[in-house]
Every structure is written in structure tokens, then in C-alpha cells.
Design a protein around this motif. Structure first.
Motif, PDB file in Angstrom:
ATOM      1  N   THR B 428       0.838  -1.207   0.000  1.00 43.60           N
ATOM      2  CA  THR B 428       0.000   0.000   0.000  1.00 43.60           C
ATOM      3  C   THR B 428       0.869   1.252   0.000  1.00 43.60           C
ATOM      4  OG1 THR B 428      -0.057   0.292   2.390  1.00 43.60           O
ATOM      5  CG2 THR B 428      -1.651  -1.238   1.458  1.00 43.60           C
ATOM      6  N   THR B 429       0.210   2.383  -0.179  1.00 44.86           N
ATOM      7  CA  THR B 429       0.928   3.664  -0.184  1.00 44.86           C
ATOM      8  C   THR B 429       1.700   3.859   1.117  1.00 44.86           C
ATOM      9  OG1 THR B 429      -0.719   4.622  -1.621  1.00 44.86           O
ATOM     10  CG2 THR B 429       0.634   6.160  -0.377  1.00 44.86           C
ATOM     11  N   ARG B 430       1.015   3.548   2.229  1.00 42.34           N
ATOM     12  CA  ARG B 430       1.675   3.730   3.518  1.00 42.34           C
ATOM     13  C   ARG B 430       2.947   2.868   3.604  1.00 42.34           C
ATOM     14  NH1 ARG B 430      -2.438   3.335   8.434  1.00 42.34           N
ATOM     15  NH2 ARG B 430      -3.588   4.905   7.235  1.00 42.34           N
ATOM     16  N   GLY B 431       2.855   1.623   3.128  1.00 42.04           N
ATOM     17  CA  GLY B 431       4.013   0.736   3.130  1.00 42.04           C
ATOM     18  C   GLY B 431       5.124   1.261   2.229  1.00 42.04           C
ATOM     19  N   ALA B 432       4.736   1.780   1.062  1.00 35.68           N
ATOM     20  CA  ALA B 432       5.733   2.290   0.113  1.00 35.68           C
ATOM     21  C   ALA B 432       6.487   3.469   0.720  1.00 35.68           C
ATOM     22  CB  ALA B 432       5.059   2.709  -1.191  1.00 35.68           C
ATOM     23  N   LEU B 433       5.734   4.383   1.346  1.00 38.91           N
ATOM     24  CA  LEU B 433       6.373   5.573   1.915  1.00 38.91           C
ATOM     25  C   LEU B 433       7.273   5.188   3.089  1.00 38.91           C
ATOM     26  CD1 LEU B 433       3.378   8.068   1.812  1.00 38.91           C
ATOM     27  CD2 LEU B 433       5.340   7.949   0.262  1.00 38.91           C
ATOM     28  N   ALA B 434       6.733   4.355   3.991  1.00 50.16           N
ATOM     29  CA  ALA B 434       7.527   3.952   5.158  1.00 50.16           C
ATOM     30  C   ALA B 434       8.783   3.224   4.711  1.00 50.16           C
ATOM     31  CB  ALA B 434       6.687   3.064   6.070  1.00 50.16           C
ATOM     32  N   GLY B 435       8.630   2.265   3.782  1.00 52.20           N
ATOM     33  CA  GLY B 435       9.777   1.493   3.318  1.00 52.20           C
ATOM     34  C   GLY B 435      10.791   2.361   2.605  1.00 52.20           C
ATOM     35  N   GLY B 436      10.318   3.181   1.688  1.00 59.35           N
ATOM     36  CA  GLY B 436      11.215   4.015   0.889  1.00 59.35           C
ATOM     37  C   GLY B 436      12.018   4.970   1.759  1.00 59.35           C
ATOM     38  N   TYR B 437      11.323   5.681   2.656  1.00 58.53           N
ATOM     39  CA  TYR B 437      12.041   6.645   3.484  1.00 58.53           C
ATOM     40  C   TYR B 437      12.934   5.938   4.517  1.00 58.53           C
ATOM     41  CZ  TYR B 437       9.428  10.453   1.326  1.00 58.53           C
ATOM     42  OH  TYR B 437       8.924  11.339   0.416  1.00 58.53           O
ATOM     43  N   ALA B 438      12.478   4.777   5.015  1.00 56.00           N
ATOM     44  CA  ALA B 438      13.328   4.036   5.963  1.00 56.00           C
ATOM     45  C   ALA B 438      14.620   3.584   5.275  1.00 56.00           C
ATOM     46  CB  ALA B 438      12.576   2.829   6.516  1.00 56.00           C
ATOM     47  N   GLY B 439      14.482   3.092   4.027  1.00 51.61           N
ATOM     48  CA  GLY B 439      15.672   2.665   3.281  1.00 51.61           C
ATOM     49  C   GLY B 439      16.618   3.834   3.048  1.00 51.61           C
ATOM     50  N   LEU B 440      16.033   4.974   2.671  1.00 56.00           N
ATOM     51  CA  LEU B 440      16.835   6.171   2.394  1.00 56.00           C
ATOM     52  C   LEU B 440      17.587   6.613   3.638  1.00 56.00           C
ATOM     53  CD1 LEU B 440      17.366   8.379   0.209  1.00 56.00           C
ATOM     54  CD2 LEU B 440      15.439   9.633   1.156  1.00 56.00           C
ATOM     55  N   ALA B 441      16.844   6.727   4.765  1.00 54.82           N
ATOM     56  CA  ALA B 441      17.461   7.195   6.007  1.00 54.82           C
ATOM     57  C   ALA B 441      18.543   6.225   6.463  1.00 54.82           C
ATOM     58  CB  ALA B 441      16.391   7.356   7.085  1.00 54.82           C
ATOM     59  N   THR B 442      18.238   4.930   6.435  1.00 53.92           N
ATOM     60  CA  THR B 442      19.226   3.944   6.885  1.00 53.92           C
ATOM     61  C   THR B 442      20.497   4.019   6.037  1.00 53.92           C
ATOM     62  OG1 THR B 442      17.339   2.537   7.377  1.00 53.92           O
ATOM     63  CG2 THR B 442      19.506   1.524   7.518  1.00 53.92           C
ATOM     64  N   ALA B 443      20.317   4.085   4.714  1.00 54.95           N
ATOM     65  CA  ALA B 443      21.499   4.131   3.840  1.00 54.95           C
ATOM     66  C   ALA B 443      22.345   5.362   4.155  1.00 54.95           C
ATOM     67  CB  ALA B 443      21.063   4.130   2.372  1.00 54.95           C
ATOM     68  N   LEU B 444      21.686   6.524   4.277  1.00 55.00           N
ATOM     69  CA  LEU B 444      22.443   7.754   4.517  1.00 55.00           C
ATOM     70  C   LEU B 444      23.129   7.736   5.878  1.00 55.00           C
ATOM     71  CD1 LEU B 444      20.051  10.476   3.036  1.00 55.00           C
ATOM     72  CD2 LEU B 444      22.209   9.653   2.097  1.00 55.00           C
ATOM     73  N   ILE B 445      22.390   7.322   6.919  1.00 53.48           N
ATOM     74  CA  ILE B 445      22.964   7.334   8.271  1.00 53.48           C
ATOM     75  C   ILE B 445      24.142   6.359   8.362  1.00 53.48           C
ATOM     76  CG2 ILE B 445      22.501   6.728  10.689  1.00 53.48           C
ATOM     77  CD1 ILE B 445      19.652   7.837  10.217  1.00 53.48           C
ATOM     78  N   LEU B 446      23.967   5.162   7.776  1.00 51.75           N
ATOM     79  CA  LEU B 446      25.043   4.175   7.885  1.00 51.75           C
ATOM     80  C   LEU B 446      26.289   4.592   7.099  1.00 51.75           C
ATOM     81  CD1 LEU B 446      23.188   0.741   7.876  1.00 51.75           C
ATOM     82  CD2 LEU B 446      23.946   2.141   9.792  1.00 51.75           C
ATOM     83  N   VAL B 447      26.082   5.275   5.967  1.00 50.92           N
ATOM     84  CA  VAL B 447      27.263   5.769   5.243  1.00 50.92           C
ATOM     85  C   VAL B 447      27.967   6.843   6.081  1.00 50.92           C
ATOM     86  CG1 VAL B 447      28.050   7.080   3.226  1.00 50.92           C
ATOM     87  CG2 VAL B 447      26.441   5.213   2.923  1.00 50.92           C
ATOM     88  N   LEU B 448      27.147   7.693   6.720  1.00 55.22           N
ATOM     89  CA  LEU B 448      27.691   8.762   7.563  1.00 55.22           C
ATOM     90  C   LEU B 448      28.503   8.201   8.726  1.00 55.22           C
ATOM     91  CD1 LEU B 448      27.260  11.947   7.776  1.00 55.22           C
ATOM     92  CD2 LEU B 448      25.676  11.402   9.625  1.00 55.22           C
TER      93      LEU B 448
END
Lengths: 105, 513
Positions: B428-448
Motif C-alpha cells: 500500500t501507499t503507507r508501506g511504500a512511503l515507510a519502506g522508501g524513506y526508511a531505506g533512504l534514512a538507513t542508507a544515509l545514516i550508515l554511510v555517515l
């Protein structure tokens, strides 16, 4: 809501066949290829000596290089076979589904 | 200064500018600009796709990896090709059947358009901009060495050309430039590979023996573990290649340049042929560089390191094989490669702004054609100027982190969201948004927090996150959030989205009726 035409497509035997063939071929090819790649990764961490061992006794080319080229060839073969299956079976099935859907309109 | 290189380079630039003028006359509609009028055939699109993937990073970077680590580079060589099998078997035809110009169209097919498109446009930009910048900084340094021109001039030259190609020629010019470059690169790679093998009398064993005896690490290069020794890193690299490739916005855009799903399938099949062939040459070229470059005083600085760094191994090898003439050719090809790839990236970033954000989010899918095209051209100009300025500021910085971020985000934001929207009915939309932003945040934070930024850039002693590559964790974050938020989404909207999956499924299988 599904349109009447979509409902008929879902019960169309050719559509069912199209979906089933594509699903089976795609996923089985993919799992084999991913499995081989994972095996290469696992070997290089846990059994590096297996990849480093020459393929032929007394030879110099290590198994890892042969395995690498082997997986590349498998990707070629999988691509070729998928395209052949798709051209031979999937495209005609798709055309039949579309033709049937057109007639029912 | 290499005269051959400069003549060949100007020849290439001349031809591409003529193509741009020609393409500009044919670029009138949105479909022309974003998708070359959906008129490209399977073979040419296959070449262009291969061209997009065979960047300077592959041609020079992976060869350099073979040159310095030997067998470990096989992980990159196999992964880089396997990513295309994923695209062929799971994505290509569905993408063409469901989308129009960008992969955001596909994600938004049955989900809430504005929020989901915003998220996937951010995903596209978060891949395209860092990747573009990494290429620009690398290009400046490379051109400085190859052509002896100052870094700033090189960056401005690349920036101006790419902006011209995209602004005026759109996808049509970008595709032709990519096609020509792909052919040049395949020819160059073939000559390099054949050159190495013929010097070895076409005996692969002799090449291996010679490489082992020349390399400072000796027989260790014919075993894994020179560079990658832990399973988490290897899995993250593997995931980034296998699924990140299918999340690169400039690559996905290419599937909309063909008329239908059949041609999309044909495109990837050809692309796999070209890419796989090229990747199998890379290992030979890398070993050839070990044999003929490592201990060749002509290519070493006073302290014994390689002139221009390991990325120059291929270029030096070309001089051994074909003298100054071939060195000039390979230098020009490397330049052409960079130009073509940055153009594709710029176009995908411009489309994320004008087609995704402007047309679909701000105008709610009802935008004026001329305004939209004007916005995409202005965006192109802004991206061109910004990346030029940033690339000049970043001169000499370690930009590996940028490419790292790009591929990690492609694998942990774009790909999972696109894949789930195609294959999982309860997404669903809610799943897409949660997943997409969680992936983005995790990738950025872990690279940092990882070694590349925390230690190398910020100067701390130990990284908080021990791994260079965040892909495994960021993908898991995306998938688990996407799952949890989708199955717990009991809203009416979620119900409607799940119900419309069947219609999308039919369309993805047989295309628009």
C-alpha cells in the motif's frame, strides 16, 4: 474495481498459462543464478582455498576464475533461453489473450 | 599532450554536437524529450543501455580493482552482469507495460500518486546527483592526466557539453551519444583484450602465471580475500550490484524509449550480451595491466607508485599495446564514456524534477506541455551549473562515498519499492512511503557513521558502523517497514489499492489494450 474485460482476462486459460510459464521460468533461472553468486561469495569468505586451488593438478588457473567465467556464461545461457521461451510461447499467448479480450468488447 | 587523443576527442565532440542539433529539431513533445519518441529499436537500445552501465567506473575502476586485488574483483564482474539478469527476468517488460517516462510512474500506478511520486523522485535524485558528482570529479582528474588540461577547465568542458546535449537534444541525442560511445568502448575493450592475449600467445594460463610473478602480492591475487574478507561486506556489495542496477533511474528510463515490451525484452537481452562480453574482457585487461604496467618504469613515479593512480592502469596498458595512437584512442573513449554517462544521469535527474515533481505532484498529472519542457530544460541547466561548481570545490576529495551512496540508495530505496509495487498485491501507499524513506534514512545514516565518512572524512579513530557498504541493512529496513506498514494499513485507501492490483497485474503482463 475490475472491469468486465479484466475479469474475463483473469479467467482466460491462456492468461493463466502465460503467467505460470513466465513465473516458473523467471524465478527458477533467477534463483539458480543468485545461488551461484552467493556460493561464490560464501566460498571466498569461508573456503578461500577452494577458489584458489588450480582446476587441473599442476595447472595455474584457479577454480575461482573458472567459476567466475562459468557464472558469466550461465547468465548468457539463461538470457538466451528466456528470450527463446518468451518468443516461442509467451508472445503468442499474450497475443491470444489480447485478441480474445478484443473480441469480447 | 597527446595529439591523437585531442584529435579523436574533438572528432567525437563534433559528431555529438551535430547529433544534438539534429535531435533538437526532432524534440518537440514530452515523449520526444523523455523517451526519444519511443522510437528506438531493441538493438540500439541494448547498446545504449550497455553504454549507460559501462561507465568509466567499470572500464577504469573495475580494471583497476583486478589490477590491485585480482580474484576479489570477480565479485564486481559477476555482480555487474547479474544485475541485468534481474532486470530481464523481473523488471524490463513490466516496466514498459506500466510506465510512461520514469519508474515513478510504475510505483504510482495504483498507489497514491502525489506522495509516492515525491518519494521515488527523491530516490531518483538521491541516486543521480551523487553519482553525477562522483563521475564529474573523477572525470576532471582523469582528463587532467590524459589531456594535460587544468582540472577546472576539464570539469567545465564536461559540464557544458552534457548540459547542451540534454537541454537541446533530450533523450534522442543522449541515446545516440550513448550508442556511439558503447560501440567505441566495445571496440577499445576488444583490442585491449586481444592485445593482451596475443602477447601471451592466447594462453590464459601463461597470463595467470605472468600476473602472479609480476604482482607484488604474488599468488595471493589468484585467491579471494585480498580486499574483501567478511561476509556482510560481500553480501552488501552483491546486493548493491544485483538489485541496485535495477534501481538506477537513468537505466530504467531507457526502457521507455522503445515502442513496446517485446522491444524492451530484446533491449536487455542485447545489453546482457554486450555487458557480459565486456565484463569478461575486464578480467583479462586487468591481468594484462598487472603483467605489462606494474613494473614498467615508464609508468611509475619516482616513489614507485603508478602515474595517475591505479585507475590509469588500463590507459597505460593501451600504450604498451598500441603505442601513442592507441593510447590516444583509449583516452578519447574514456572521455566519451564519462560524457555519455553524465548526460544520461542529468536527463534522469531533470525528468525526476519536471515529470515526477512538477507534472505529477504539483500539477496533479495535468501540466502544460511547453511549461513542463521549459522546466526540464531549466532544471538541466541548474543541475549542470551546480554540479560544475560542486565538482570544482571537491577537487582532490575522496568521492568514492558519493558512488557508494548512489548504488546503496538505488538498491535500498528505488528497487524494493518498484519491485513490491509490481509483485506484491498487499503493498500500500503507507508501506511504500515507510519502506522508501526508511531505506533512504538507513542508507544515509550508515554511510555517515561508516568508515568512509566517519573516519576518512571526519577524522575519528573508529567508525560507529563498521562496514563500508550499508546495502544489506538499508534493504532490510526498507523491506521490513514496507511489510509492516502495508499489512497494518486498514484504511479505505489501502483497501482500494489492494483491490486494483489485479488490473495492474493484467496490464503488466499484456500491456495496454
Amino acid at each position: 474495481m475490475l472491469s468486465q474485460r479484466d475479469k474475463e482476462i483473469l479467467t482466460n486459460k491462456d492468461f493463466d498459462k502465460l503467467v505460470t510459464i513466465r513465473r516458473r521460468v523467471s524465478w527458477s533461472f533467477l534463483l539458480v543464478l543468485l545461488g551461484l553468486y552467493l556460493a561464490f561469495g560464501l566460498l571466498s569468505v569461508y573456503f578461500p582455498e577452494v577458489l584458489a586451488r588450480p582446476v587441473f593438478a599442476g595447472g595455474v588457473v584457479p577454480f575461482g576464475v573458472v567459476m567466475g567465467y562459468g557464472i558469466l556464461s550461465m547468465i548468457f545461457i539463461a538470457t538466451l533461453v528466456y528470450v527463446l521461451i518468451a518468443n516461442r510461447y509467451l508472445t503468442p499467448l499474450k497475443r491470444k489473450v489480447i485478441a480474445a479480450a478484443g473480441k469480447e468488447q | 599532450m597527446n595529439v591523437t587523443a585531442i584529435i579523436m576527442f574533438f572528432l567525437f565532440v563534433g559528431v555529438t554536437l551535430v547529433i544534438t542539433v539534429w535531435a533538437a529539431k526532432r524534440t518537440k513533445t514530452r515523449s520526444d524529450f523523455y523517451a526519444a519518441g519511443e522510437s528506438i529499436g531493441g538493438l540500439q537500445n541494448g547498446l545504449a543501455i550497455a553504454g549507460d552501465f559501462m561507465s568509466a567506473a567499470t572500464f577504469l575502476g573495475v580494471t583497476a580493482l583486478v589490477y590491485s586485488t585480482g580474484m576479489d574483483a570477480m565479485l564486481f564482474i559477476i555482480g555487474g552482469t547479474l544485475g541485468w539478469a534481474v532486470i530481464l527476468l523481473l523488471v524490463a517488460e513490466r516496466l514498459r507495460n506500466l510506465g510512461r517516462y520514469t519508474f515513478s510512474d510504475v510505483v504510482a500506478f495504483r498507489l497514491e500518486r502525489k506522495s509516492v511520486t515525491t518519494m521515488s523522485a527523491i530516490g531518483s535524485l538521491a541516486v543521480a546527483i551523487p553519482y553525477l558528482l562522483a563521475q564529474m570529479v573523477g572525470a576532471g582528474a582523469l582528463i587532467q592526466i590524459l589531456f594535460g588540461m587544468p582540472y577546472e577547465v576539464a570539469v567545465i568542458l564536461v559540464g557544458v557539453l552534457m548540459t547542451l546535449y540534454v537541454m537541446f537534444g533530450g533523450m534522442l541525442a543522449t541515446t545516440w551519444i550513448q550508442t556511439i560511445k558503447a560501440v567505441l568502448l566495445l571496440v577499445g575493450g576488444t583490442i585491449l583484450g586481444l592485445g593482451v592475449m596475443s602477447m601471451m600467445n592466447f594462453d590464459f594460463g601463461a597470463l595467470v602465471t605472468a600476473a602472479v610473478s609480476e604482482h607484488p602480492k604474488g599468488s595471493a591475487i589468484m585467491a579471494p580475500g585480498v580486499m574483501f574478507t567478511d561476509i556482510i561486506t560481500i553480501i552488501s556489495i552483491g546486493l548493491a550490484f544485483v538489485f541496485g542496477t535495477a534501481g538506477l533511474p537513468h537505466v530504467l528510463m531507457r526502457f521507455f524509449t522503445v515502442p513496446d515490451a517485446l522491444q524492451a525484452r530484446r533491449s536487455v537481452a542485447y545489453a546482457i550480451g554486450f555487458i557480459g562480453y565486456f565484463q569478461s574482457l575486464i578480467f583479462i585487461i586487468g591481468l594484462g595491466a598487472v603483467v605489462y604496467v606494474t613494473n614498467n618504469p615508464e609508468f611509475l613515479t619516482a616513489d614507485g607508485s603508478l602515474i595517475g593512480g591505479t585507475n590509469m592502469a588500463t590507459v597505460h596498458l593501451s600504450k604498451v599495446i598500441g603505442g601513442d595512437l592507441f593510447l590516444g584512442f583509449i583516452s578519447a573513449v574514456a572521455f566519451a564514456t564519462i560524457l555519455a554517462v553524465v548526460s544520461g544521469l542529468t536527463l534522469s535527474a531533470a525528468a525526476a524534477v519536471s515529470h515526477d515533481l512538477y507534472a505529477n505532484v504539483i500539477c496533479d498529472g495535468d501540466s502544460d506541455r511547453d511549461t513542463e519542457l521549459k522546466i526540464s530544460r531549466i532544471t538541466t541547466l541548474v543541475i549542470g551549473l551546480t554540479t560544475m561548481a560542486l565538482a570544482i570545490l571537491l577537487e582532490g576529495e575522496n568521492v568514492a562515498v558519493l558512488a557508494l551512496i548512489a548504488l546503496a540508495i538505488a538498491a535500498s530505496v528505488n528497487f524494493p519499492v518498484m519491485f513490491l509495487s509490481m509483485y506484491w498485491s498487499k503493498f500500500t501507499t503507507r508501506g511504500a512511503l515507510a519502506g522508501g524513506y526508511a531505506g533512504l534514512a538507513t542508507a544515509l545514516i550508515l554511510v555517515l557513521l561508516g568508515p568512509t565518512v566517519w573516519v576518512t572524512l571526519f577524522g575519528f579513530d573508529t567508525p560507529i558502523f563498521p562496514y563500508h557498504y550499508p546495502t544489506l541493512f538499508a534493504m532490510l529496513a526498507n523491506l521490513s517497514c514496507a511489510y509492516w506498514f502495508s499489512v497494518n494499513d486498514k484504511s479505505d485507501r489501502a483497501f482500494a489499492e489492494i483491490e486494483s492490483y489485479d488490473a495492474q497485474w493484467i496490464r503488466s503482463e499484456i500491456g495496454p489494450l
